[in-house]
Design an enzyme around this catalytic site. Structure first.
Site, mmCIF file in Angstrom:
data_model
loop_
_atom_site.group_PDB
_atom_site.id
_atom_site.type_symbol
_atom_site.label_atom_id
_atom_site.label_comp_id
_atom_site.label_asym_id
_atom_site.label_seq_id
_atom_site.Cartn_x
_atom_site.Cartn_y
_atom_site.Cartn_z
ATOM 1 N N CYS A 31 -138.799 47.895 5.463
ATOM 2 C CA CYS A 31 -139.823 48.202 6.510
ATOM 3 C C CYS A 31 -139.636 49.588 7.125
ATOM 4 O O CYS A 31 -140.787 50.056 7.848
ATOM 5 C CB CYS A 31 -139.618 47.116 7.391
ATOM 6 N N HIS A 85 -143.672 49.411 13.825
ATOM 7 C CA HIS A 85 -143.659 48.616 12.777
ATOM 8 C C HIS A 85 -144.115 47.284 13.234
ATOM 9 O O HIS A 85 -143.711 46.509 14.261
ATOM 10 C CB HIS A 85 -142.247 48.554 12.024
ATOM 11 N N ASN A 119 -147.190 41.624 8.714
ATOM 12 C CA ASN A 119 -146.208 42.384 8.318
ATOM 13 C C ASN A 119 -146.338 42.940 6.682
ATOM 14 O O ASN A 119 -146.098 42.306 5.730
ATOM 15 C CB ASN A 119 -144.721 41.807 8.358
#
EC number: 2.3.1.180
Length: 325
Positions: A115, A252, A282
């Site tokens: 990520c 994020h 996500n």
């Protein structure tokens, strides 16, 4: 000195949005919209069709980024792609996107930092441009996480979505001050001792296993808040800046609780924190560029704004990037 200026950005979300209830019905999950929203802030996500690849999504986002910058693909010297879901072990997804765009020169490669991948890729591009190795670089985050989820694990499979985001960086002469446009600084970290709390079990690697995502959610959350707070302070201190100098936080998009905690850490009101996790879920390395392009399209982020990006991912990896648009 040379500074990498964000000249344009683009994004792509495949298909129609899939609500929490629709996802639960699709996979027979014993969960609810209320349970998912209360713990994550997620209402919906996008899922790629069976025939789509990460390079397909990335190429669409890249074309939009180039169009927004008014730059032809022939001017691109390098394509750097952050992904945990590449088309194949090799060739790199970046090379496939390069071919999609009709680019027959320069170089292309992938970055594997989960990520945090987009921040890592942005940092690499910035360093290469400062060193004179490229003048125009496409940095892309593209993911199809729906292919690596265990749809029997309701604690993780509801958290992720598919999508791609891209930025075009252009080398520009700069005096090097914090008031000048471009990537001001990037700050990267990793701690492999924590690799087991968020990882893909085997798959295309050399260890075997089903190739599915495994996560110890409480442990990841604990590390996320502390490590992101530290790297944000590091980025600001390195440039003699305070929390009040940040116009936008583009984090994020993993969990609304983490995002809210970082906003409070910076003393930023909610309206100065770009949030897409409710609609995108996500999307790993694609989440920051997708959030950037949304805030750029709707006029929230404007030329001259100081933007702070931060992420944490499997590895563990984490980092921050400070840029003036």
């Amino acid at each position: 000195m040379i500074r990498a200026v964000i000249a344009g950005c683009g994004g792509y979300l495949p298909g129609a949005p899939v609500s929490n209830d629709a996802l639960a019905a699709m996979h027979g999950l014993e969960t609810s919209d209320a349970w998912i929203q209360a713990r994550t802030g997620i209402r919906q996500r996008h899922l790629a069709d069976a025939g789509a690849t990460a390079s397909d999504l990335g190429a669409i986002a890249a074309r939009e980024a180039l169009a927004s910058a008014g730059i032809d693909a022939a001017e691109v010297d390098a394509v750097i792609v952050a992904t945990s879901t590449p088309d194949s072990a090799f060739p790199a997804t970046a090379v496939r996107i390069q071919a999609h765009l009709g680019i027959d020169h320069g170089f292309a490669f992938d970055v594997a930092a989960a990520c945090t991948g987009f921040v890592y890729a942005l940092s690499i591009a910035d360093a290469m441009m400062r060193a004179g190795q490229a003048k125009t670089v496409l940095v892309i985050g593209t993911e199809i996480y729906s292919r690596i989820l265990d749809w029997t694990d309701r604690s993780t499979c509801v958290l992720f979505g598919d999508g791609a985001g891209a930025v075009v960086l252009r080398a520009t002469e700069s005096a090097g001050g914090v008031a000048d446009r471009g990537i001001i600084s990037t700050h990267l970290h990793a701690d492999g001792r924590q690799g087991g709390i968020l990882h893909i079990e085997g798959g295309a690697g050399s260890t075997g296993g089903p190739g599915l995502l495994r996560m110890a959610g409480k442990e990841v959350f604990r590390h996320a808040v502390a490590k992101l707070a530290a790297v944000v302070d590091e980025a600001l201190a390195a440039n003699g800046l305070g929390h009040g100098d940040v116009r936008w936080l583009v984090p994020h998009q993993a969990n609304i609780r983490i995002i809210d905690a970082m906003g409070r850490k910076l003393h930023l009101p909610p309206e100065q924190v770009v949030v897409t996790v409710d609609r995108h879920a996500n999307t790993s390395a694609a989440s920051i560029p997708l959030a950037l392009v949304e805030a750029w399209r709707d006029g929230r982020i404007r030329r001259g704004d100081l933007v702070l990006m931060e992420a944490i991912g499997g590895g563990l990896t984490w980092g921050a990037a400070l840029a003036r648009f």
